[in-house]
Design an enzyme around this catalytic site. Structure first.
Site, PDB file in Angstrom:
ATOM      1  N   GLY A  12      75.139 -36.995 -35.198  1.00  0.00           N
ATOM      2  CA  GLY A  12      73.881 -36.571 -35.808  1.00  0.00           C
ATOM      3  C   GLY A  12      72.854 -37.679 -35.764  1.00  0.00           C
ATOM      4  N   ALA A  16      69.867 -38.883 -41.891  1.00  0.00           N
ATOM      5  CA  ALA A  16      71.097 -39.489 -42.413  1.00  0.00           C
ATOM      6  C   ALA A  16      71.795 -40.314 -41.325  1.00  0.00           C
ATOM      7  CB  ALA A  16      72.034 -38.403 -42.938  1.00  0.00           C
ATOM      8  N   THR A  46      65.131 -33.084 -39.566  1.00  0.00           N
ATOM      9  CA  THR A  46      64.399 -33.959 -40.498  1.00  0.00           C
ATOM     10  C   THR A  46      62.926 -34.067 -40.111  1.00  0.00           C
ATOM     11  OG1 THR A  46      66.404 -35.234 -40.933  1.00  0.00           O
ATOM     12  CG2 THR A  46      64.322 -36.312 -41.463  1.00  0.00           C
ATOM     13  N   GLU A  50      58.203 -31.586 -44.706  1.00  0.00           N
ATOM     14  CA  GLU A  50      56.768 -31.748 -44.919  1.00  0.00           C
ATOM     15  C   GLU A  50      56.444 -32.442 -46.238  1.00  0.00           C
ATOM     16  OE1 GLU A  50      55.078 -27.801 -44.382  1.00  0.00           O
ATOM     17  OE2 GLU A  50      56.550 -27.402 -42.816  1.00  0.00           O
ATOM     18  N   PHE A 117      56.417 -31.867 -57.629  1.00  0.00           N
ATOM     19  CA  PHE A 117      57.287 -31.017 -56.817  1.00  0.00           C
ATOM     20  C   PHE A 117      58.092 -30.137 -57.760  1.00  0.00           C
ATOM     21  CE2 PHE A 117      59.077 -30.789 -52.422  1.00  0.00           C
ATOM     22  CZ  PHE A 117      57.895 -31.064 -51.752  1.00  0.00           C
ATOM     23  N   PHE A 157      76.960 -32.498 -27.135  1.00  0.00           N
ATOM     24  CA  PHE A 157      77.355 -31.536 -28.164  1.00  0.00           C
ATOM     25  C   PHE A 157      78.790 -31.835 -28.599  1.00  0.00           C
ATOM     26  CE2 PHE A 157      79.131 -27.591 -29.721  1.00  0.00           C
ATOM     27  CZ  PHE A 157      78.120 -27.078 -30.507  1.00  0.00           C
ATOM     28  N   GLN A 231      70.090 -22.361 -51.048  1.00  0.00           N
ATOM     29  CA  GLN A 231      68.747 -22.351 -51.621  1.00  0.00           C
ATOM     30  C   GLN A 231      67.771 -21.501 -50.822  1.00  0.00           C
ATOM     31  OE1 GLN A 231      65.989 -26.038 -51.732  1.00  0.00           O
ATOM     32  NE2 GLN A 231      66.618 -25.612 -53.823  1.00  0.00           N
ATOM     33  N   HIS A 233      63.884 -20.802 -50.370  1.00  0.00           N
ATOM     34  CA  HIS A 233      62.587 -21.405 -50.639  1.00  0.00           C
ATOM     35  C   HIS A 233      61.620 -20.249 -50.859  1.00  0.00           C
ATOM     36  CE1 HIS A 233      58.946 -23.703 -50.283  1.00  0.00           C
ATOM     37  NE2 HIS A 233      59.621 -24.822 -50.128  1.00  0.00           N
ATOM     38  N   LEU A 243      58.300 -22.539 -42.760  1.00  0.00           N
ATOM     39  CA  LEU A 243      58.044 -23.009 -44.122  1.00  0.00           C
ATOM     40  C   LEU A 243      56.574 -23.298 -44.394  1.00  0.00           C
ATOM     41  CD1 LEU A 243      59.369 -24.136 -46.783  1.00  0.00           C
ATOM     42  CD2 LEU A 243      59.152 -26.369 -45.723  1.00  0.00           C
ATOM     43  N   GLU A 246      56.275 -26.758 -50.260  1.00  0.00           N
ATOM     44  CA  GLU A 246      56.066 -26.736 -51.693  1.00  0.00           C
ATOM     45  C   GLU A 246      54.857 -27.590 -52.095  1.00  0.00           C
ATOM     46  OE1 GLU A 246      59.668 -26.445 -53.738  1.00  0.00           O
ATOM     47  OE2 GLU A 246      59.084 -27.918 -55.228  1.00  0.00           O
ATOM     48  N   ARG A 291      63.021 -23.726 -57.229  1.00  0.00           N
ATOM     49  CA  ARG A 291      62.956 -22.741 -56.150  1.00  0.00           C
ATOM     50  C   ARG A 291      63.783 -21.505 -56.422  1.00  0.00           C
ATOM     51  NH1 ARG A 291      63.277 -27.227 -51.319  1.00  0.00           N
ATOM     52  NH2 ARG A 291      61.152 -27.931 -51.670  1.00  0.00           N
ATOM     53  N   HIS A 359      66.696 -21.933 -47.086  1.00  0.00           N
ATOM     54  CA  HIS A 359      66.092 -23.229 -46.787  1.00  0.00           C
ATOM     55  C   HIS A 359      67.112 -24.361 -46.728  1.00  0.00           C
ATOM     56  CE1 HIS A 359      62.914 -26.132 -46.599  1.00  0.00           C
ATOM     57  NE2 HIS A 359      63.185 -26.671 -47.764  1.00  0.00           N
ATOM     58  N   ARG A 394      69.317 -27.597 -55.449  1.00  0.00           N
ATOM     59  CA  ARG A 394      68.666 -28.878 -55.166  1.00  0.00           C
ATOM     60  C   ARG A 394      67.210 -28.846 -55.575  1.00  0.00           C
ATOM     61  NH1 ARG A 394      65.417 -30.899 -50.408  1.00  0.00           N
ATOM     62  NH2 ARG A 394      65.172 -28.701 -49.939  1.00  0.00           N
TER      63      ARG A 394
HETATM   64  C1  LIG Z   1      61.152 -26.968 -42.713  1.00  0.00           C
HETATM   65  C2  LIG Z   1      61.873 -27.889 -43.661  1.00  0.00           C
HETATM   66  C3  LIG Z   1      61.145 -28.678 -44.536  1.00  0.00           C
HETATM   67  C4  LIG Z   1      61.820 -29.527 -45.439  1.00  0.00           C
HETATM   68  N1  LIG Z   1      61.074 -30.299 -46.284  1.00  0.00           N
HETATM   69  C5  LIG Z   1      61.705 -31.171 -47.113  1.00  0.00           C
HETATM   70  C6  LIG Z   1      60.965 -32.040 -47.969  1.00  0.00           C
HETATM   71  O1  LIG Z   1      59.728 -32.059 -47.974  1.00  0.00           O
HETATM   72  N2  LIG Z   1      61.650 -32.885 -48.775  1.00  0.00           N
HETATM   73  C7  LIG Z   1      63.022 -32.920 -48.817  1.00  0.00           C
HETATM   74  O2  LIG Z   1      63.587 -33.713 -49.555  1.00  0.00           O
HETATM   75  N3  LIG Z   1      63.743 -32.109 -47.982  1.00  0.00           N
HETATM   76  C8  LIG Z   1      63.117 -31.252 -47.151  1.00  0.00           C
HETATM   77  N4  LIG Z   1      63.873 -30.430 -46.332  1.00  0.00           N
HETATM   78  C9  LIG Z   1      65.319 -30.623 -46.263  1.00  0.00           C
HETATM   79  C10 LIG Z   1      65.620 -31.848 -45.407  1.00  0.00           C
HETATM   80  O3  LIG Z   1      64.619 -32.020 -44.446  1.00  0.00           O
HETATM   81  C11 LIG Z   1      66.976 -31.728 -44.706  1.00  0.00           C
HETATM   82  O4  LIG Z   1      67.970 -31.444 -45.650  1.00  0.00           O
HETATM   83  C12 LIG Z   1      67.303 -33.021 -43.995  1.00  0.00           C
HETATM   84  O5  LIG Z   1      66.257 -33.420 -43.141  1.00  0.00           O
HETATM   85  C13 LIG Z   1      68.605 -32.943 -43.211  1.00  0.00           C
HETATM   86  O6  LIG Z   1      68.776 -34.179 -42.549  1.00  0.00           O
HETATM   87  P1  LIG Z   1      70.153 -34.567 -41.854  1.00  0.00           P
HETATM   88  O7  LIG Z   1      70.021 -35.947 -41.368  1.00  0.00           O
HETATM   89  O8  LIG Z   1      71.271 -34.249 -42.778  1.00  0.00           O
HETATM   90  O9  LIG Z   1      70.271 -33.542 -40.648  1.00  0.00           O
HETATM   91  P2  LIG Z   1      69.221 -33.135 -39.494  1.00  0.00           P
HETATM   92  O10 LIG Z   1      67.928 -33.815 -39.571  1.00  0.00           O
HETATM   93  O11 LIG Z   1      69.241 -31.641 -39.484  1.00  0.00           O
HETATM   94  O12 LIG Z   1      69.936 -33.684 -38.191  1.00  0.00           O
HETATM   95  C14 LIG Z   1      71.169 -33.165 -37.750  1.00  0.00           C
HETATM   96  C15 LIG Z   1      71.579 -33.931 -36.513  1.00  0.00           C
HETATM   97  O13 LIG Z   1      72.887 -33.548 -36.158  1.00  0.00           O
HETATM   98  C16 LIG Z   1      72.958 -33.302 -34.773  1.00  0.00           C
HETATM   99  N5  LIG Z   1      74.015 -32.315 -34.549  1.00  0.00           N
HETATM  100  C17 LIG Z   1      74.259 -31.165 -35.247  1.00  0.00           C
HETATM  101  N6  LIG Z   1      75.342 -30.549 -34.729  1.00  0.00           N
HETATM  102  C18 LIG Z   1      75.780 -31.316 -33.701  1.00  0.00           C
HETATM  103  C19 LIG Z   1      76.838 -31.205 -32.764  1.00  0.00           C
HETATM  104  N7  LIG Z   1      77.684 -30.153 -32.768  1.00  0.00           N
HETATM  105  N8  LIG Z   1      76.979 -32.163 -31.834  1.00  0.00           N
HETATM  106  C20 LIG Z   1      76.127 -33.228 -31.795  1.00  0.00           C
HETATM  107  N9  LIG Z   1      75.111 -33.377 -32.650  1.00  0.00           N
HETATM  108  C21 LIG Z   1      74.943 -32.445 -33.595  1.00  0.00           C
HETATM  109  C22 LIG Z   1      71.569 -32.804 -34.405  1.00  0.00           C
HETATM  110  O14 LIG Z   1      71.316 -33.026 -33.047  1.00  0.00           O
HETATM  111  C23 LIG Z   1      70.699 -33.672 -35.297  1.00  0.00           C
HETATM  112  O15 LIG Z   1      70.439 -34.911 -34.685  1.00  0.00           O
HETATM  113  C24 LIG Z   1      63.221 -29.575 -45.441  1.00  0.00           C
HETATM  114  C25 LIG Z   1      63.939 -28.786 -44.567  1.00  0.00           C
HETATM  115  C26 LIG Z   1      63.274 -27.934 -43.709  1.00  0.00           C
HETATM  116  C27 LIG Z   1      64.096 -27.042 -42.810  1.00  0.00           C
END
Ligand SMILES: Cc1cc2nc3c(=O)[nH]c(=O)nc-3n(C[C@H](O)[C@H](O)[C@H](O)COP(=O)(O)OP(=O)(O)OC[C@H]3O[C@@H](n4cnc5c(N)ncnc54)[C@H](O)[C@@H]3O)c2cc1C
Length: 585
Positions: A12, A16, A46, A50, A117, A157, A231, A233, A243, A246, A291, A359, A394
């Site tokens: 990923g 994170a 990520t 917004e 928020f 993948f 959740q 939204h 989206l 918020e 939410r 969401h 959340r």
């Molecule tokens: C439209 C939107 C707006 C949001 N706004 C907010 C906000 O304002 N504030 C807030 O706190 N939260 C917000 N959230 C929630 C937050 O953005 C997400 O929970 C967070 O960004 C998730 O980050 P992550 O690093 O866990 O995963 P992601 O950013 O989703 O990254 C996942 C990674 O895993 C990789 N991956 C997945 N499966 C595989 C696989 N099988 N093999 C190899 N790679 C894989 C992908 O390529 C990617 O790089 C929002 C979410 C959305 C959808």
């Protein structure tokens, strides 16, 4: 086949994953770190966040308040030791991001600006206009590139975890550019694969959010925790689910039903109130309520025939016109662009049609406060993990900060594990490679004879999820959903993959993703059917109340050959005993 081996392999490249990689590269430059991502890292979900990221910084705020809001917002299902640690680390991480170049908005006096928020009773959400995730991910990505030991496997993948001798020792991937299978060995693996909102039909989640990491862990015998908490939204665009942040409500936007009434004044606990009865408290937080409550209010408005119904489906109006063009352009420019581009509405002059859309998943891979799973060598952080700080619901803007706090923690813990466990069973892993190659080949070749097409099966899954595990649930509907999932689980083994090309075979990847989605959906549906109470995002029409005597516990789903095994685990309560969850009374 030559097998690369890394100290820590992160699956990923979102917030994170990149934060974990930086933490290891900084603390242990001698260790080799790799990031596998199925898309180029900057395309991770990520990037689309917004609104902002929460952290205590202002003098009218305190860590106690942030803990209170998070624990109460999560309906007392969050582990309070994890919440305290999170709240403590949050501002440090946001300041760290500033030092790496994240352009946080400022007050006129130069201090960091914060916005309100939903569910946060004090303003504490840091933001970079309404493109916060974009700026955060850019900052993390460019910072990660400063470090030599970070190797990237972009557009790879991951389709299996390599477990040997009771320990996770690597990952099997497909290099999507060449179509070749690539086995990567690792002394420790961190799952940072994001959520799985795509198992529902209307979602803000990118198409890549198919619950892969959750399913990978589940298949390796690790439990999925609190999966029933999904959740909604309250403000997605009808049709696409895109989206409307918020922040639009944080800046003063209001929700109106088809009669032009600001209907949230008529609701509390999501149930319609008789507002002529003065004993009923109003939901004073209104548009800034949490939410789950706002989405539930929509459900009741729809039941009462108060929402718009036309070719766009059911929706209400989000009105930001009174903010004026200047403020809209300065604080929520992306909202204006999005509404213009996707529903043809200029929100400076017209209200935006919106509806609740899936969401975020509060549940995920069961980890402890150090991001460790029950499988030695396997860690998880970000949306795919459940630590849990989000409990049953959340609060918006806690997630982006969670990526930083727990991404870093997972990185440091995995790095320590790798150092303490240097031996790796490379021959055993190489032997597994043959099995994996055979499995892939059979999908490629025998898949042609399969009888099930991917898209219709996926549609069946997503509509069954909406029907059985939507905003409000009942036993009968959840039981029917579980039955449906048993059937889909059998049918997904018979998928047809007609595309035999090697380069970017998206059909093959979609088939593997659908298989993952059904595993995540299975854990979700069975956990939901077993929880006979209403709490946070899990609302039942047949059990309306929260039941702390029986269900103040995390649900734990283990995969078996048949239905998942559901059990419960204690919630860590430190200083905040459960009480009624109220907003603005
Ligand atoms: C439209 C939107 C707006 C949001 N706004 C907010 C906000 O304002 N504030 C807030 O706190 N939260 C917000 N959230 C929630 C937050 O953005 C997400 O929970 C967070 O960004 C998730 O980050 P992550 O690093 O866990 O995963 P992601 O950013 O989703 O990254 C996942 C990674 O895993 C990789 N991956 C997945 N499966 C595989 C696989 N099988 N093999 C190899 N790679 C894989 C992908 O390529 C990617 O790089 C929002 C979410 C959305 C959808």
């Amino acid at each position: 086949m030559s097998i690369p081996v890394h100290d820590v392999l992160i699956v990923g490249g979102g917030g994170a994953g990149l934060r974990a990689a930086i933490a290891i590269a900084q603390a242990s430059p001698d260790q080799s770190v790799a990031v596998v991502s199925k898309v180029y890292p900057m395309r991770s979900h990520t990037v689309s966040a917004e609104g902002g990221a929460a952290g205590v910084i202002k003098s009218d705020d305190s860590k106690e308040h942030h803990c209170n809001d998070t624990i109460g917002g999560g309906d007392w299902l969050a582990d309070q030791d994890a919440v305290e640690m999170f709240v403590e680390e949050a501002p440090k991480e946001l300041i760290q991001l500033e030092h790496w170049g994240c352009p946080w908005n400022r007050e006129p006096d130069g201090s960091v600006a914060v916005r309100p928020f939903g569910g946060m009773k004090i303003k504490r959400t840091w933001f970079a206009s309404d493109k916060t995730g974009f700026h955060m991910l850019h900052t993390l990505f460019q910072t990660s590139q400063q470090f030599d030991p970070v190797t990237r496997y972009d557009e790879h993948f991951a389709f299996d975890l390599l477990v040997h001798d009771g320990r996770c020792q690597g990952v099997a991937t497909i290099d999507q550019r060449s179509g070749e299978m690539r086995i990567i060995g690792a002394r420790a693996v961190i799952l940072c694969t994001g959520g799985g909102g795509r198992i529902f039909p209307f979602t803000t989640n990118a198409a890549i959010k198919s619950g892969d990491g959750m399913a990978l862990a589940y298949r390796a015998g690790v439990a999925l925790k609190d999966m029933e908490f999904v959740q909604y939204h309250p403000t997605g665009l009808p049709g696409t689910g895109i989206l409307i942040t918020e922040a639009a409500r944080g800046e003063g936007g209001i929700l109106l039903n088809r009669h032009g009434r600001r209907y949230l004044q008529d609701h509390d606990l999501g149930t319609p109130l008789d507002v002529s009865d003065p004993r009923h408290p109003q939901l004073k937080s209104m548009e800034l309520g949490p939410r789950d409550r706002l989405s539930q209010a929509f459900y009741w408005e729809r039941e009462a025939g108060n929402v718009f119904e036309d070719e766009m489906g059911s929706y209400v109006h989000l009105d930001v016109r009174h903010l004026g063009e200047e403020k809209i352009n300065k604080r929520i420019p992306f909202v204006r662009d999005t509404a213009k581009n996707y529903v043809g509405v200029d929100c400076a002059f017209e209200p935006i049609p919106v509806r609740p859309v899936v969401h975020y998943m509060m549940g995920g891979v069961d980890t402890d406060i150090n991001a460790a799973t029950s499988l030695p060598g396997l860690y998880a952080a970000g949306e795919c993990a459940c630590v849990s700080i989000n409990g049953a619901n959340r609060l918006g803007s806690n997630s982006l900060t969670e990526l930083l706090v727990f991404g870093k923690r997972a990185g440091l813990e995995a790095s320590r594990f790798a150092r303490e466990n240097p031996q790796i069973a490379i021959e055993a892993i190489a032997a597994r490679a043959n099995d994996e190659a055979a499995r892939l080949k059979s999908l490629h070749t025998q898949g042609k004879a399969g009888e099930e097409s991917i898209a219709p099966l996926r549609r069946e899954l997503t509509s069954a999820m909406e029907e059985g595990a939507g905003i409000y649930r009942t036993q009968a509907k959840m039981d029917a959903l579980c039955e449906r999932i048993r059937e889909l689980k059998a049918r997904v083994k018979n998928l047809r993959v007609t595309d035999t090309s090697r380069t970017f075979n998206t059909q093959l990847v979609n088939a593997l993703e659908l298989d993952f989605m059904i595993d995540a959906a299975e854990a979700l549906a069975f956990s939901a059917a077993a929880r006979k109470e209403s709490r946070g995002a899990h609302q039942r029409l047949d059990f309306r109340a929260r039941d702390d005597d029986n269900y103040l516990a995390h649900s734990i789903a283990h995969r078996t050959d048949g239905d998942p095994k559901i059990s419960y685990k204690d919630v860590t309560i430190t200083r905040w005993p459960p009480k009624e969850r109220v907003y603005g009374k």
